[in-house]
Structures are given as C-alpha cells and as structure tokens.
Enzyme design. Structure first.
Site, PDB file in Angstrom:
ATOM      1  N   GLU A  47       0.798  -1.223   0.000  1.00 44.24           N
ATOM      2  CA  GLU A  47       0.000   0.000   0.000  1.00 44.24           C
ATOM      3  C   GLU A  47       0.831   1.272   0.000  1.00 44.24           C
ATOM      4  OE1 GLU A  47      -0.408  -2.508   2.433  1.00 44.24           O
ATOM      5  OE2 GLU A  47      -2.366  -2.161   3.360  1.00 44.24           O
ATOM      6  N   ASP A  64      -2.177  -5.050   3.698  1.00 47.25           N
ATOM      7  CA  ASP A  64      -2.398  -5.473   5.084  1.00 47.25           C
ATOM      8  C   ASP A  64      -3.353  -6.654   5.132  1.00 47.25           C
ATOM      9  OD1 ASP A  64      -0.733  -3.509   5.966  1.00 47.25           O
ATOM     10  OD2 ASP A  64      -2.314  -2.113   6.534  1.00 47.25           O
ATOM     11  N   ASP A  86      -5.987  -7.384   7.000  1.00 46.35           N
ATOM     12  CA  ASP A  86      -7.364  -7.278   7.451  1.00 46.35           C
ATOM     13  C   ASP A  86      -8.311  -7.280   6.255  1.00 46.35           C
ATOM     14  OD1 ASP A  86      -6.793  -4.834   6.365  1.00 46.35           O
ATOM     15  OD2 ASP A  86      -7.178  -3.665   8.176  1.00 46.35           O
ATOM     16  N   GLU A 110      -9.939  -4.852   4.876  1.00 50.49           N
ATOM     17  CA  GLU A 110      -9.681  -3.750   3.951  1.00 50.49           C
ATOM     18  C   GLU A 110      -8.479  -4.056   3.077  1.00 50.49           C
ATOM     19  OE1 GLU A 110      -9.718   1.121   4.042  1.00 50.49           O
ATOM     20  OE2 GLU A 110      -9.455   0.003   5.890  1.00 50.49           O
ATOM     21  N   TYR A 120       1.585  -6.003  13.317  1.00 49.93           N
ATOM     22  CA  TYR A 120       0.428  -5.308  12.751  1.00 49.93           C
ATOM     23  C   TYR A 120      -0.439  -4.712  13.856  1.00 49.93           C
ATOM     24  CZ  TYR A 120      -3.422  -4.424   9.533  1.00 49.93           C
ATOM     25  OH  TYR A 120      -4.398  -3.835   8.773  1.00 49.93           O
ATOM     26  N   ARG A 172      -3.586  -3.331  13.775  1.00 51.81           N
ATOM     27  CA  ARG A 172      -5.059  -3.399  13.740  1.00 51.81           C
ATOM     28  C   ARG A 172      -5.463  -4.842  14.038  1.00 51.81           C
ATOM     29  NH1 ARG A 172      -3.816   0.068   9.401  1.00 51.81           N
ATOM     30  NH2 ARG A 172      -4.521   2.209   9.787  1.00 51.81           N
ATOM     31  N   HIS A 224      -5.029 -11.881  13.674  1.00 56.31           N
ATOM     32  CA  HIS A 224      -3.622 -11.495  13.777  1.00 56.31           C
ATOM     33  C   HIS A 224      -3.154 -11.619  15.217  1.00 56.31           C
ATOM     34  CE1 HIS A 224      -5.208  -9.651  10.201  1.00 56.31           C
ATOM     35  NE2 HIS A 224      -5.859  -8.755  10.913  1.00 56.31           N
TER      36      HIS A 224
END
Length: 733
Positions: free
Chosen positions: A9, A82, A84, A86, A299, A301, A345
């Site tokens: 990203e 990432d 997740d 999203e 990570y 989140r 995670h």
C-alpha cells in the site's frame, strides 16, 4: 532479467520490503485504495443484487498505470496489502486492474515486517480470501446506503452539509445519552469520616468510619457528621479484627488496537488518530543503525491477544537475563480473546524484544519513541510473573462504631518492574486483635454522589469495543469524524456534544430508532463476521438490511416536522412583534432566533453568542494565569479567552484537533484569521513552528506518509483532500 512484482500500500512499506527481498523482486506501492464507489452517486444498484459500480479513484490513474506497466514484465505477482478485510479488498481491486493472463497472482500475509517474516510469506503464498473481500464489500455497501440515504434526509430536516454514518451515528448517540444522563443526575450529599490513629510504637495509619451497631452506616448531612465525630472522640479505640490475605495481581494482556489507543490516550495524551499514525510508522519500518530499514512492531489493527511462541521464548529469555528466574512464569501466560474477536492477527508487540526502548530512542522521533516504549513495556510485562501482594483489612472498634483500614504490602514486584501499577494504598503497621490505638484527630469531608463521567476518546473506544460496535480499524476514524463534523468538542480531554450534535442525534434516533440502536449495530457486525467466515452471503445480508431500512426511511420522512420541533430550544426571550417566546432553531447557516408563533408571526433574527444568551464553553487553562479559558467570538471568529478578563487578557486560538504535519512537531493545527478576515490555519506552537495553510485540515491520514490531509468540500458531499506534507491526493475514509 524478469522480476517478480510485489504490490503493497505505502512507499514506506515498499522500501522496507524491497530491502529484504533483493534484486529479484520489484516492490511498488498502490498508495492505498485504487478503486471505490463513485463519489457523486450512490454507486449501488439495489435492483440488480446490490452490484457495486467501482471506478478508479480520482488522482490514482498514474499509480494504476505504473502498476500495470510493472505487471506486464513480471514473472509472478504478489499482493501484499495489510492482512485485514480492507487489505484483502485492496488486493482484490488491484488484481482486477492487472492484465488478465495465466501468470500466477498470489496473496502473501505477514504479521510483522521483518526479513524472516517477509521471506517466509513469499515462499508460502496463498490465494485471495474472497470471504474477506465480500465482508468488506458488504460493509462498504451498507455504509454507502446509509450515508447516501440518511444524510440527504438530515439536510431536508435540519440543515445542509450534515452527515450520518451507520457506526459514527451510534457513537454520537452514546455521547449524547451520557450527556443527558449527567444533566439529569441529582447529586446526593454524604460525608466521609476518617480517623487518624497511631499504635503504641507511634506508627500512624488512617481508618474510615464503616459501621454502627454492626450495620453499614451512611452519614448524609453536616449535623449528623458533627454529632458522629463528637461521639467518636469520646470512645476508646482498639483493634477488633485483622484479616490478611496474599494475592497475585493479574498481569496485563498485550496490546490490541483498542487497548493501545486507550493507554496511549491515558498515559501519553495521544488522540486515537495520532496513536494509529505513529503505530503505522513503526509497523511499516524505520531506519535502524546496523539493521537498515526494519519494521519495529507487529500489525497494529488487531483484536487478538495471541502471541507467537517464538516471540514468547525471546521475551522469557530477556526477562531471565534482565530480572532473574523469579520473574519468569512457569509457563507462558495465556490471554483468551473476546467473544466477537476475529482473531486474525497476533497482539501488538515489538518484532524484536531485544530492541529495548532506551537503545531505539536515538533512531526514532519523540512520538515514535514514546509509543514504542509503551508497546515494549506492555508486551514484556504481559510475559512476566504476576505481582504478589499482601492485602490487610483491619477493623477498629470505637464503642458502637467500626472503622475500616485497608493496607497493601508488595511482596514480589513481578510485572510491575516494567509495567507499574496505580496502587496507592497505605502500608499498615503490624497490628493485633485487642490492641489499643490512640486517636490523633478526626476529619470529616463533605462529598456528593457523581454521575458516570463524560466519555473521553479512550473510554468511548472502550465502550464501542465492549458493545461490539465497529472494528479495530474503524475506532480512530469514528472519533475523529465526530470531532471534524463538529458534533462533539473536546473539553478537558472529555467529549461533549455540541448543540449541532444533539440536534443531529435527536433527528436520527427519533427517525431511525432501530437503525442507530446499539444492539442492532452490534448484530450487523456479527452478520459481517459470518460473511467473512463463509457462513452467509454478503448480498443476502445487505438485502435483509435494505428491506427494513426502506420502511424506516419512509416513516422518518413522514415524521420529519415533529422531529424538527424537538431540536428547538427556548431562548428565554420574547418576540418584539407579538410578545410570544422566541425559540432557538437550526437553519442552513447555523442557529437563529425565531418566533414560536410561526407562521402567524414570521419574526426571526440572529442568535447573539454573548455571555447572557449562550453558555460559555470551558477549554483548558489560560497560558498566563492558569484560569479556565472560555470560548468567545470576535471580529475574526471564535477564539479562546481567559475567563477572568479584563483582569487577565490571555488568549489563544482554537485548535482543530489535527496534528501539525511537520516532522517532529508536537503541536496541533489552529484556526486563525488574517487581517482581511480570511480564515487560514497554522501550528499552535507558532513561532517555534511556522506551518501555515489556507486549506481546511481534517483528521484523515495520508496513506503515503501518515501526515494529516486538508481540503474543501465541493459539489454536495464530496471532499477534495490533499496531504499537508507530501501533497498527494488522499481519499476520505
């Protein structure tokens, strides 16, 4: 020579990963999302199975072209966003824009950006998880349906340029309901009576009145307090009972997203968006002498307390070397995740626990060093043996009265050696049953019962998490959106709803009692989790929601006039034309005065924001004398002034809550006015920091460099944003 292509990203992440993979790989950044629903239309067709109409985000055409060019010559493509929902959706959107041929397109996942983790992920790639993609699509479509259907209803009912959100409006409801609870609370008087005692050796301790005649006593007025103190002074004091018990205090769990934001707020004073911005920098990687560009934390989140065995073993080794065998528990502690946790995670921890905060501070900025130390201490503390304490409860007899003294003595520090606790109880002298003690004096203190406190940013996040509202990646944006929309303001670290926020909440809760109910929102989050687990279709979840939503929207339209009247308040003034009370109403340009006899009497006028017609809002302390600051209005707009004016003429500008984008600056962006009356924005630490911009800053972070963005609203609800540091286009949300 052909290379493999890795797509991430952000440029910072690309730089770190590129250094680990070497010359056989090309790493490029998508700069966050590349496709989304169109900004000027609904972009969802309910009559065609809620098919989303995705398009390339404005300003991303060049990025997409560069990715496509790199993909044409790549022997293999790895999507490394990432891990997740999203991130999965970003990877899916990127894949849809790549050349559609037979070359393998892999999905790689890693919890930390270290050389070992990256190389292992590349060696063991997988495929896109379409269940995660569908769950994210469902969330995006639901949010779009609510935002693009309910926001126009707000414009028609209250005023233009307001916004509603499926989750943000529930958070606003929590803040407003807590404020109503506080305003309606009736305090009750009570008195605390404390005796200062000492034993025969002269050791002093305090005991608080607890019982009379063996029953719990509550002193409710001054007369009763005086009478009780007079009676106590005539009594003989002796130790009635001594109870001692040894306990192990619970070790703190490693950080998850919500607890990190809460502790960073409580201990460091960081707003949630500031915490996540700094954590993103630590995760994506920074330059460390002797190691190069390396990610320092896992990570950030996550809602799982799970820790990798390798990390636990490394932590136990460090603890043994630094503090000794006694501080290492017999087996690694286990922390169970919450019921609604996705558990995708690990918990947040240092990627290498041997990188101690003192050593790393010279490589990091001030905010980075402070947050890294917080994460490091919490993780190490979570792997240590528990603190052992001795708790003593002494009952002192004084005639018919009983007084209680509580004491605490630490027998073994355990995890408090690295994560200090807040225990501040007294350590009692050695006392025995029947032993006489001498009264030194008696104090009585008047107190009143208090309502539950207002939410802080940290406690609101804790409430959202406990009720299952939102997910780790959304907490910071929920709070920042409420502040940016001026639905709440921050006063002495607490969130207070504005009159606009109260009015919006009244309209939304009155018009959509089920949609913005806490239980319904949490239930919908559970449905999205089922989609991710493959137990439900995202289209069916959205369809079921939409059928009920249409009925609520129609009912809300019919009741809009009644709801609008609920937002009106009595001004305490009378109409100069007909003598009827004047009401404070909300209009397209804000609040104004209007006659309650409308439409028979059409008198209206501006609402004067002075000390007699509007309450002053306290905002911190005066920099000159320390007195409370209050909000005032001047020729160049609102500002903060000392409440003791004209005795003290201290002033300071209003801050927006958005951090200054300059590297290393700890100030916030303030709203200012030029001599010509034009609004601009500058750093609150001026003249130490000379940052200035004409664009309106918002609490949306740039995915490229982590700095805040700024922009102006144009064409209805669209907002054009650019990063204040690197100048690149930024997508809201």
């Amino acid at each position: 020579m052909p290379k493999s292509l890795v797509i991430v990203e952000s440029p910072a992440k690309a730089k770190t990963i590129g250094g680990f993979l070497g010359t056989g790989f090309q790493v490029v950044a998508s700069m966050g999302h590349v496709r989304d629903l169109p900004p000027r239309s609904l972009g969802v067709d309910p009559d065609a199975g809620f098919t989303p109409e995705y398009e390339i985000i404005a300003g991303k055409s060049k990025v997409v072209r560069e990715i496509r060019d790199a993909a044409r010559s790549a022997v293999a493509i790895y999507l490394a966003a990432d891990q997740d929902r999203e991130g999965e959706a970003i990877s899916w959107h990127v894949k849809s824009l790549l050349p559609q041929d037979d070359r393998p397109v892999w999905r790689v996942l890693f919890n930390e950006i270290t050389k070992t983790a990256i190389q292992h992920a590349i060696q063991d790639p997988g495929l896109l998880d379409m269940n995660k993609v569908d769950a994210q699509q469902a969330r995006r479509v639901l949010d779009r349906l609510v935002g693009y259907k309910v926001s126009p209803y707000l414009w028609r009912t209250l005023k233009t340029n307001l916004s509603a959100g499926r989750v943000q409006s529930v958070a606003l409801r929590l803040v407003c309901e807590r404020e109503e609870e506080i305003l309606s609370f009736k305090p009750e008087e009570y008195w605390v009576i404390k005796a200062h005692l000492k034993d025969a050796s002269g050791a002093a301790f305090d005991a608080t009145l607890a019982t009379k005649g063996g029953k719990k006593i509550r002193v409710e007025c001054a007369e009763e307090a005086s009478r009780t103190c007079a009676e106590l002074e005539q009594q003989r004091f002796a130790v009635g009972s001594v109870a001692t018990v040894q306990r192990f205090s619970k070790t703190p769990a490693p950080f998850i997203t919500s607890s990190l934001q809460q502790e960073a707020s409580n201990r460091l004073g960081f707003a949630p968006e500031r915490t996540m911005r700094v954590a993103q920098e630590l995760y994506e990687g920074l330059e460390v002498a002797g190691e190069g560009h390396v990610g320092l934390i896992t990570y950030m989140r996550t809602d799982s307390f799970r820790i990798a065995k390798e990390a636990q073993d490394e932590a136990r080794s460090l603890i043994r070397d630094r503090w000794g065998d006694a501080f290492v528990p017999a087996k690694p502690p286990f922390y169970g995740s919450r019921k609604r946790a996705q558990d995708a995670h690990e918990a947040i921890r240092p990627t290498g626990v041997r990188r101690e905060p003192g050593e790393m501070a010279r490589h990091l900025g001030r905010d980075q060093a402070r947050l890294y130390e917080l994460i490091w201490r919490r993780f190490v503390g979570s792997q240590m043996a528990a603190e052992k304490v001795e708790v003593t409860t002494v009952m002192v007899d004084a005639g018919p009265y009983g007084l209680r003294a509580n004491g605490l003595r630490r027998l073994f520090p355990g995890h408090t050696a690295v994560w200090p606790s807040a225990k501040d109880e007294q350590e009692l002298p050695v006392l025995k049953e029947g032993q006489e003690v001498t009264l030194q004096r008696i104090d009585r203190t008047q107190q009143f019962t208090k309502p539950r406190p207002r939410f802080t940013e940290a406690s609101l996040i804790k409430e959202l998490e406990s009720k299952g509202i939102g997910r780790p990646s959304t907490y910071a944006s929920i709070v920042s959106t409420l502040r940016r929309r001026n639905y709440v303001v921050r006063e002495d670290k607490c969130l207070v709803p504005t009159e606009l926020g109260k009015a919006v909440n009244t309209i939304l809760v009155g018009g959509f009692p089920d949609l913005f109910a806490v239980g319904f929102t949490a239930q919908l989050e559970d449905q999205l989790d089922k989609v991710e687990r493959g137990e439900a279709s995202w289209v069916s979840v959205v369809s079921d929601f939409y059928e009920a939503f249409k009925g609520q929207l129609s009912a809300a339209e019919r009741s809009s006039s009644e709801l609008r009247r609920l937002t009106q308040r009595d001004s305490g003034q009378t109409c100069p034309e007909c003598g009827k009370p004047l009401l404070i109403k909300m209009g397209r340009h804000g609040e104004f005065l209007a006659c309650s006899g409308f439409p028979a009497c059409r008198h209206a006028g501006p609402l004067k924001k002075d000390a007699e017609t509007a309450p002053q809002v306290v905002q911190g302390e005066c920099p000159r004398c320390g007195a409370p600051m209050v909000m005032r209005s001047g020729r160049f707009g609102e500002f903060l002034a000392c409440s003791t004016y004209p005795t003290c003429k201290g002033t300071r500008p209003l801050t927006t809550g958005v951090p200054c984008p300059k590297e290393g600056c700890t100030g916030e962006i303030s709203s200012k006015r030029s001599k010509g009356g034009k609004r601009f924005y500058g750093c609150s630490r001026y003249p130490q920091c000379d940052f200035v911009t004409w664009a309106e800053p918002v609490a949306v972070l740039c995915p490229h460099c982590g700095a805040p963005a700024a922009g102006k609203r144009v064409r209805g609800s669209k907002e054009s944003l650019k990063c204040l540091r690197c100048g690149k286009a930024v997508k809201e949300g």
